[in-house]
Motif scaffolding. Structure first.
Motif, PDB file in Angstrom:
ATOM      1  N   ALA A 221     -15.826  17.338 -30.381  1.00 36.85           N
ATOM      2  CA  ALA A 221     -16.913  17.790 -31.270  1.00 36.85           C
ATOM      3  C   ALA A 221     -16.746  19.271 -31.593  1.00 36.85           C
ATOM      4  O   ALA A 221     -16.807  19.675 -32.765  1.00 36.85           O
ATOM      5  N   ILE A 222     -16.504  20.080 -30.568  1.00 36.62           N
ATOM      6  CA  ILE A 222     -16.369  21.529 -30.793  1.00 36.62           C
ATOM      7  C   ILE A 222     -15.172  21.801 -31.701  1.00 36.62           C
ATOM      8  O   ILE A 222     -15.230  22.635 -32.607  1.00 36.62           O
ATOM      9  N   SER A 223     -14.086  21.066 -31.474  1.00 38.25           N
ATOM     10  CA  SER A 223     -12.894  21.254 -32.312  1.00 38.25           C
ATOM     11  C   SER A 223     -13.189  20.965 -33.779  1.00 38.25           C
ATOM     12  O   SER A 223     -12.521  21.490 -34.668  1.00 38.25           O
ATOM     13  N   HIS A 224     -14.204  20.103 -34.027  1.00 41.98           N
ATOM     14  CA  HIS A 224     -14.587  19.800 -35.415  1.00 41.98           C
ATOM     15  C   HIS A 224     -15.746  20.690 -35.878  1.00 41.98           C
ATOM     16  O   HIS A 224     -16.393  20.401 -36.889  1.00 41.98           O
ATOM     17  N   ASP A 225     -16.050  21.740 -35.103  1.00 42.82           N
ATOM     18  CA  ASP A 225     -17.144  22.672 -35.433  1.00 42.82           C
ATOM     19  C   ASP A 225     -18.496  21.974 -35.569  1.00 42.82           C
ATOM     20  O   ASP A 225     -19.280  22.279 -36.477  1.00 42.82           O
ATOM     21  N   ILE A 226     -18.734  21.057 -34.653  1.00 39.85           N
ATOM     22  CA  ILE A 226     -20.014  20.333 -34.632  1.00 39.85           C
ATOM     23  C   ILE A 226     -20.804  20.807 -33.411  1.00 39.85           C
ATOM     24  O   ILE A 226     -20.256  20.893 -32.301  1.00 39.85           O
ATOM     25  N   HIS A 227     -22.094  21.132 -33.624  1.00 44.01           N
ATOM     26  CA  HIS A 227     -22.950  21.517 -32.490  1.00 44.01           C
ATOM     27  C   HIS A 227     -23.092  20.337 -31.535  1.00 44.01           C
ATOM     28  O   HIS A 227     -23.071  19.168 -31.965  1.00 44.01           O
ATOM     29  N   VAL A 228     -23.282  20.653 -30.239  1.00 43.63           N
ATOM     30  CA  VAL A 228     -23.308  19.598 -29.222  1.00 43.63           C
ATOM     31  C   VAL A 228     -24.574  19.682 -28.372  1.00 43.63           C
ATOM     32  O   VAL A 228     -24.912  20.750 -27.856  1.00 43.63           O
ATOM     33  N   ILE A 229     -25.243  18.546 -28.225  1.00 43.80           N
ATOM     34  CA  ILE A 229     -26.303  18.405 -27.228  1.00 43.80           C
ATOM     35  C   ILE A 229     -25.805  17.327 -26.268  1.00 43.80           C
ATOM     36  O   ILE A 229     -25.687  16.160 -26.652  1.00 43.80           O
ATOM     37  N   VAL A 230     -25.434  17.746 -25.063  1.00 47.55           N
ATOM     38  CA  VAL A 230     -24.837  16.783 -24.123  1.00 47.55           C
ATOM     39  C   VAL A 230     -25.793  16.559 -22.966  1.00 47.55           C
ATOM     40  O   VAL A 230     -26.416  17.487 -22.461  1.00 47.55           O
ATOM     41  N   GLU A 231     -25.907  15.287 -22.586  1.00 45.41           N
ATOM     42  CA  GLU A 231     -26.818  14.956 -21.486  1.00 45.41           C
ATOM     43  C   GLU A 231     -26.348  15.598 -20.182  1.00 45.41           C
ATOM     44  O   GLU A 231     -25.171  15.844 -19.966  1.00 45.41           O
ATOM     45  N   LYS A 232     -27.299  15.838 -19.321  1.00 44.83           N
ATOM     46  CA  LYS A 232     -26.952  16.325 -17.984  1.00 44.83           C
ATOM     47  C   LYS A 232     -26.484  15.130 -17.168  1.00 44.83           C
ATOM     48  O   LYS A 232     -26.958  14.012 -17.441  1.00 44.83           O
ATOM     49  N   SER A 233     -25.556  15.249 -16.262  1.00 37.59           N
ATOM     50  CA  SER A 233     -24.814  16.442 -15.951  1.00 37.59           C
ATOM     51  C   SER A 233     -23.674  16.619 -16.958  1.00 37.59           C
ATOM     52  O   SER A 233     -22.873  15.710 -17.150  1.00 37.59           O
ATOM     53  N   ALA A 234     -23.619  17.812 -17.555  1.00 36.42           N
ATOM     54  CA  ALA A 234     -22.765  18.012 -18.725  1.00 36.42           C
ATOM     55  C   ALA A 234     -21.287  17.743 -18.433  1.00 36.42           C
ATOM     56  O   ALA A 234     -20.624  17.013 -19.167  1.00 36.42           O
ATOM     57  N   PHE A 235     -20.758  18.368 -17.362  1.00 35.40           N
ATOM     58  CA  PHE A 235     -19.326  18.227 -17.069  1.00 35.40           C
ATOM     59  C   PHE A 235     -19.116  17.964 -15.586  1.00 35.40           C
ATOM     60  O   PHE A 235     -19.951  18.316 -14.757  1.00 35.40           O
TER      61      PHE A 235
ATOM     62  N   PHE B 224     -25.456  22.717 -25.950  1.00 32.85           N
ATOM     63  CA  PHE B 224     -26.673  22.645 -25.145  1.00 32.85           C
ATOM     64  C   PHE B 224     -26.570  21.505 -24.144  1.00 32.85           C
ATOM     65  O   PHE B 224     -26.159  20.393 -24.509  1.00 32.85           O
ATOM     66  N   GLU B 225     -26.963  21.761 -22.916  1.00 33.69           N
ATOM     67  CA  GLU B 225     -27.108  20.671 -21.944  1.00 33.69           C
ATOM     68  C   GLU B 225     -28.565  20.215 -22.015  1.00 33.69           C
ATOM     69  O   GLU B 225     -29.490  21.036 -21.924  1.00 33.69           O
TER      70      GLU B 225
END
Ligand SMILES: NC(=O)c1ccc[n+]([C@@H]2O[C@H](COP(=O)([O-])OP(=O)(O)OC[C@H]3O[C@@H](n4cnc5c(N)ncnc54)[C@H](OP(=O)(O)O)[C@@H]3O)[C@@H](O)[C@H]2O)c1
Length: 331
Positions: A83-97, A119-120
């Motif tokens: 997503a980031i590579s495509h310049d798209i904002h991200v809202i990722v569920e917790k736990s993020a990574f 954003f997490e």
């Protein structure tokens, strides 16, 4: 203009998110990604959307400007990276990574895509009742300690008892009680008190090596926070923050429903407000503001990102302490 929203993961939490996003008036669901066409179609129909993708590249080039990712924890990393590579904002569920190594790689990528916001989705710390807790804690003269409890029998535990390995109780998916439920009280503790100077985790392992429940202790300079969480039993204990003679009692640290302050004379003061019907509204509004006004919100955004990264590090430290290794740690 509403953000064009894409979603990954078609479980109930994504429905709740899209409902909150639409209710805020600042997002419009335009694309659905699912591993299976029929599951994607079913989800999309609920919101009258046509664009369903089973290929991630086509999904990310479909014109969306923000993606909500609610897949199992272990797959967040690759999906967020793309997503980031495509310049798209991200809202990722917790736990993020899964671990700090993954987080560091994401931060490096964000550095090359400075317009992207990550954003997490720690919804509870954005809720009005959590802000009330923060304000009260700031005014308490002394913090002597805290106990946070979040222990709920999971619908997936039946499946585990039947001999299976549901995603949410599997190390393969970077899951277990700590990263699924413990993350809520740990987020709360770090938001309120900062990064602990030490942390310990006494985990009760399941037969597959994942943690089914456990007790974590976060050590601060002059107090400890004890955190109890689990997915195979129900606790009815409340959470509390101890002052000297005064106490802040929180009905549910993840839902943040009831907040009562007992003053030095033990008189109870109800502080909480009636929560909004959808617990994800506050976060979607906050994230939209940060995407729309990146310059004005840069400090608040950096604070959120630092908090998310600190939580990630503490989750990892706790797992190390308990000897819980995820396959993602070995890649
Ligand atoms: N904020 C909250 O209140 C809240 C509540 C619940 C969960 N969560 C978080 O949301 C995330 C998802 O949790 P969940 O319990 O919904 O997980 P899940 O049921 O295991 O999976 C969620 C979705 O991800 C896709 N998926 C399933 N297995 C996959 C795999 N092996 N590889 C790739 N995609 C897969 C599926 O969608 P498709 O079949 O359509 O591909 C599924 O509907 C987790 O990070 C969890 O911590 C947050």
């Amino acid at each position: 203009m509403a953000y064009k929203l894409g979603i990954i993961g078609t479980n109930w939490i994504t429905k709740q998110f899209v409902q909150a996003a639409h209710e805020s008036g600042q997002y419009a669901l335009t694309a659905v990604y699912s591993r299976h066409e029929d599951t994607g179609q079913q989800f999309a129909q609920t919101f009258n959307v046509d664009a369903v993708y089973t290929d991630l590249e086509s999904f990310y080039t479909s014109g969306i400007n923000v993606v909500y990712i609610a897949s199992p924890n272990s797959v967040h990393f690759e999906q967020v990276k793309a997503a980031i590579s495509h310049d798209i904002h991200v809202i990722v569920e917790k736990s993020a990574f899964s671990n700090p190594t993954e987080y560091a790689a994401i931060l490096e990528l964000l550095h090359d895509h400075p317009a992207v916001r990550l954003f997490e989705a720690a919804r509870h710390i954005q809720q009005a009742n959590f802000k009330i807790i923060e304000q009260k804690v700031a005014k308490m003269e002394k913090i002597s300690g805290a106990t946070f409890v979040y222990e709920k029998y999971s619908s997936r535990f039946d499946d585990y008892l039947a001999g299976n390995e549901p995603n949410v109780l599997s190390r393969r998916f970077s899951a277990g009680a700590l990263t699924d439920l413990g993350v809520y009280p740990i987020y709360a503790a770090i938001k309120l008190f900062g990064a602990p100077k030490q942390s310990h985790y006494f985990a009760t392992p399941l037969r597959n090596g994942a943690d089914g429940r456990g007790i974590a202790i976060l050590r601060y300079n002059d107090f400890d926070v004890t955190i109890e969480f689990g997915k195979g039993s129900n606790s009815h204990l409340t959470s509390e923050i101890l002052g000297r003679r005064d106490t802040l009692v929180i009905g549910d640290i993840a839902e943040v429903l009831n907040v009562t302050y007992y003053d030095d004379g033990s008189t109870a003061h109800q502080l909480s407000q009636e929560p909004l019907s959808n617990p994800m509204i506050a976060e979607v509004v906050k994230f939209a503001d940060m995407m729309t006004n990146p310059n004005e919100t840069v400090e608040a955004y950096q604070e959120l990102l630092t908090l998310s990264r600190t939580v990630n590090q503490v989750l990892f430290d706790l797992r190390q302490d308990a000897g819980i290794v995820f396959p993602a740690d070995e890649q």
